[in-house]
Design a protein around this motif. Structure first.
Motif, PDB file in Angstrom:
ATOM      1  N   ARG A 151       3.358  12.433  -0.533  1.00  0.00           N
ATOM      2  CA  ARG A 151       2.137  12.991  -1.091  1.00  0.00           C
ATOM      3  C   ARG A 151       2.410  14.344  -1.739  1.00  0.00           C
ATOM      4  NH1 ARG A 151      -1.003  12.461   4.470  1.00  0.00           N
ATOM      5  NH2 ARG A 151       1.107  13.071   5.048  1.00  0.00           N
ATOM      6  N   THR A 179       0.831  -1.197   0.000  1.00  0.00           N
ATOM      7  CA  THR A 179       0.000   0.000   0.000  1.00  0.00           C
ATOM      8  C   THR A 179       0.867   1.249   0.000  1.00  0.00           C
ATOM      9  OG1 THR A 179      -0.084   0.177   2.407  1.00  0.00           O
ATOM     10  CG2 THR A 179      -1.726  -1.250   1.337  1.00  0.00           C
ATOM     11  N   ALA A 180       0.223   2.372  -0.307  1.00  0.00           N
ATOM     12  CA  ALA A 180       0.933   3.649  -0.293  1.00  0.00           C
ATOM     13  C   ALA A 180       1.480   3.954   1.104  1.00  0.00           C
ATOM     14  CB  ALA A 180       0.014   4.767  -0.767  1.00  0.00           C
ATOM     15  N   ARG A 240       5.385   4.586   2.100  1.00  0.00           N
ATOM     16  CA  ARG A 240       5.835   5.797   2.763  1.00  0.00           C
ATOM     17  C   ARG A 240       6.600   5.473   4.040  1.00  0.00           C
ATOM     18  NH1 ARG A 240      -0.011   8.092   1.462  1.00  0.00           N
ATOM     19  NH2 ARG A 240       0.426   9.130  -0.527  1.00  0.00           N
TER      20      ARG A 240
END
Length: 268
Positions: free
Chosen positions: A250, A237-238, A242
């Motif tokens: 972002r 996932t993002a 991160r």
């Protein structure tokens, strides 16, 4: 007994000095960390600087190098400018350099500590250009054709410089006036670059020359000797990415993705 008392006294004094030194060291490092945080330049905390543009998420680390005529300098979002980086436009502070920016640094760039970007006519760095430390980029050189006049007093020569998006400039490289570096180019450490460099090339040396190129039919020539890195696993996932990278990736105004992640988790 006097010898014992003397030894104990010396040990106590040494221990006291060591504790005091450790305490002072911790306080000094905490104070320096505070100064670094407070002195960093961002669009929310520009300090005394008035850049032509300073994108969201961009930070110039403290202490800065020489920065002047920054009104003619633009830096895109989420760029990192290392400590003691010089960014200047024109010969001297306080000049009127016209309506257009002189130095343009794209978004997502990383400029290594101690580097110099010295613009007089036009220096353009595309998005995601990264440099090592102590890189020198300039669009101006001194003339030397007059054998009677000191070189430093001869009228300089300007030629625009452009570095394509996604390129990597190695430690100690020098980018000379007139250099046109393509996209996703690797400039080896301590190279001196002038003239045209094609997209997807590796250049090295002084003067720099192409030592590897990518060809659509044959791939990298000569072939790259080491194996390619393993790709990210499917389903990352993002938020996980991160956390892995350690940066906030972002763009300004983008949702953090947590709602979407929670929805996916609920569907599972």
């Amino acid at each position: 007994m006097p010898i014992v008392r003397t030894l104990l006294s010396n040990r106590f004094a040494t221990a006291t000095r060591d504790r005091a030194r450790r305490t002072a060291g911790r306080a000094l490092h905490r104070g320096w960390k505070w100064l670094q945080d407070a002195g960093a330049v961002t669009n929310r905390n520009p300090g005394p600087y008035r850049f032509g543009e300073l994108g969201d998420g961009t930070k110039l680390a403290f202490p800065l190098g020489t920065v002047f005529n920054e009104q003619w300098v633009t830096i895109g979002p989420f760029s990192i400018i290392g400590e003691r980086v010089t960014i200047s436009a024109g010969f001297l502070p306080g000049l009127d350099l016209g309506p257009e920016p002189i130095v343009r640094i794209g978004g997502g760039c990383v400029i290594g500590r101690g580097s110099h970007i010295v613009g007089h006519q036009s220096i353009v760095l595309g998005d995601d250009v990264w440099t090592g430390p102590d890189v020198y980029i300039t669009d101006q050189a001194h003339e030397y054709r007059d054998t009677e006049l000191p070189i430093g007093k001869q009228w300089p020569r300007n030629e625009p410089v452009e570095i394509g998006a996604g390129s990597w400039i190695g430690t100690g490289a020098v980018i000379l006036p007139g250099a046109r570096i393509g996209r996703n180019v690797v400039v080896a450490a301590n190279s001196v670059v002038s003239g045209e460099v094609p997209d997807h090339a590796v250049v090295a040396g002084a003067p720099a020359r192409v030592v590897r190129r990518w060809d659509a039919a044959e791939g990298w020539q000569p072939p790259i000797r080491h194996d390619a890195p393993r790709p990210l696993p499917d389903g990352v996932t993002a938020e996980q990415l991160r956390a892995l990278v350690g940066w906030d990736l972002r763009i300004p105004g983008e949702d953090d993705g947590s709602a979407a992640d929670e929805q996916v988790a609920g569907e599972r």
